[in-house]
Design a protein around this motif. Structure first.
Motif: not given
Length: 286
Positions: A64, A115, A148
């Motif tokens: 992320t 992402v 992430a």
């Protein structure tokens, strides 16, 4: 952010420090300073992560990326936030763009995020932010990148699934939702774990009808054989729609598969209903 000079974790990628790029102590989101990409004729002005601050990554993992941006022009005034992927020797691999267009409002902080997946041979990442058009002021603050959180979600909302009496059946969740670093096969209902760790799994099956006092079971199966966790085991009350729901936390390694298996002994085949109440989710806790 603590940017006291261009060498504090960042280096100039395009443009010239002091002429096109500086720090601002008056236009900022938090802390005492922000990155300021000045209103000059330079067609591009940007900073990137310094080599000494390269961010370690694992190829195939998702990350992320975020940052806050602000500009005093939103017409032909693109700002950019992207990732440069580097190999073990910090050589170029490729890049992933998180954001590159105009902001939506003048002089307003806008949250940019996305992402991205580290490509093959990537071992490090550099972040790049700035402006890609001339003659406007742009600012960035709170720019960062973290792994992430792996997760998945799925449901069965496109067709009913028939389950024979007293036979184990894998629930085929044929509607994929959000997923990161976990893959759902919508034809089989099986999820493949791509990043090891402890996962919390939640599952539910909504039966269209059920026999009164029939036994209904729901369990998790790992790697195609044997149930390792029973999520539901009980008798139905009445013949109306019946819900079986449960959750479990379990450690997986990369490459493991997990699926939801059900069994019912009502005496006839029963249908898993077309319903958002039939779902299968998982999230990595650690």
């Amino acid at each position: 952010m603590a940017l006291t000079n261009v060498l504090d974790g960042w280096v100039v990628d395009t443009g010239t420090w002091s002429t096109d790029i500086d720090e601002s102590t008056t236009v900022l989101l938090s802390g005492s300073r922000s990155m300021h990409f000045k209103n000059t004729a330079a067609g591009s002005a940007s900073l990137r992560t310094a080599s000494d601050n390269s961010i370690p990554v694992v190829e195939g993992r998702s990350y992320t990326v975020w940052g806050y941006a602000r500009a005093d022009d939103v017409t032909s005034a693109d700002v950019v936030l992207l990732v440069y992927w580097r190999d073990a020797s910090l050589g170029a691999v490729s890049s992933s763009t998180v954001f590159q267009t105009e902001l939506t409002a003048i002089d307003t902080w806008q949250y940019l995020h996305g992402v991205v997946e580290a490509p093959a041979n990537a071992r490090y990442a550099w972040l790049r932010c700035g402006r890609t058009n001339a003659s406007f002021n742009a600012y960035f603050d709170e720019v960062g990148m973290v792994p992430a959180t792996p997760h998945w979600s799925a449901s069965r909302i496109t067709s009913a699934q028939s389950v024979n009496d007293s036979e184990d059946a894998t629930v085929v969740y044929n509607q994929a939702g959000s997923s990161i670093d976990a893959s759902l096969n919508t034809g089989t209902g099986v999820v493949t774990i791509e990043v090891g760790g402890y996962y919390q799994i939640n599952a539910s099956v909504n039966w269209a009808t059920m026999g009164d006092q029939a036994r209904v079971q729901m369990a998790l199966r790992k790697n195609g054989s044997g149930a390792f966790a029973v999520l539901g085991d009980g008798g139905a009350s009445g013949t109306a729609r019946h819900q079986t729901t449960g959750s479990y936390t379990y450690p997986f390694v990369a490459g493991d598969t997990v699926e939801v298996v059900v069994n019912q002994n009502s005496g006839i085949a029963r249908n898993v209903a077309v319903s958002t109440g039939t779902y299968f989710t998982g999230i990595r806790l650690m």
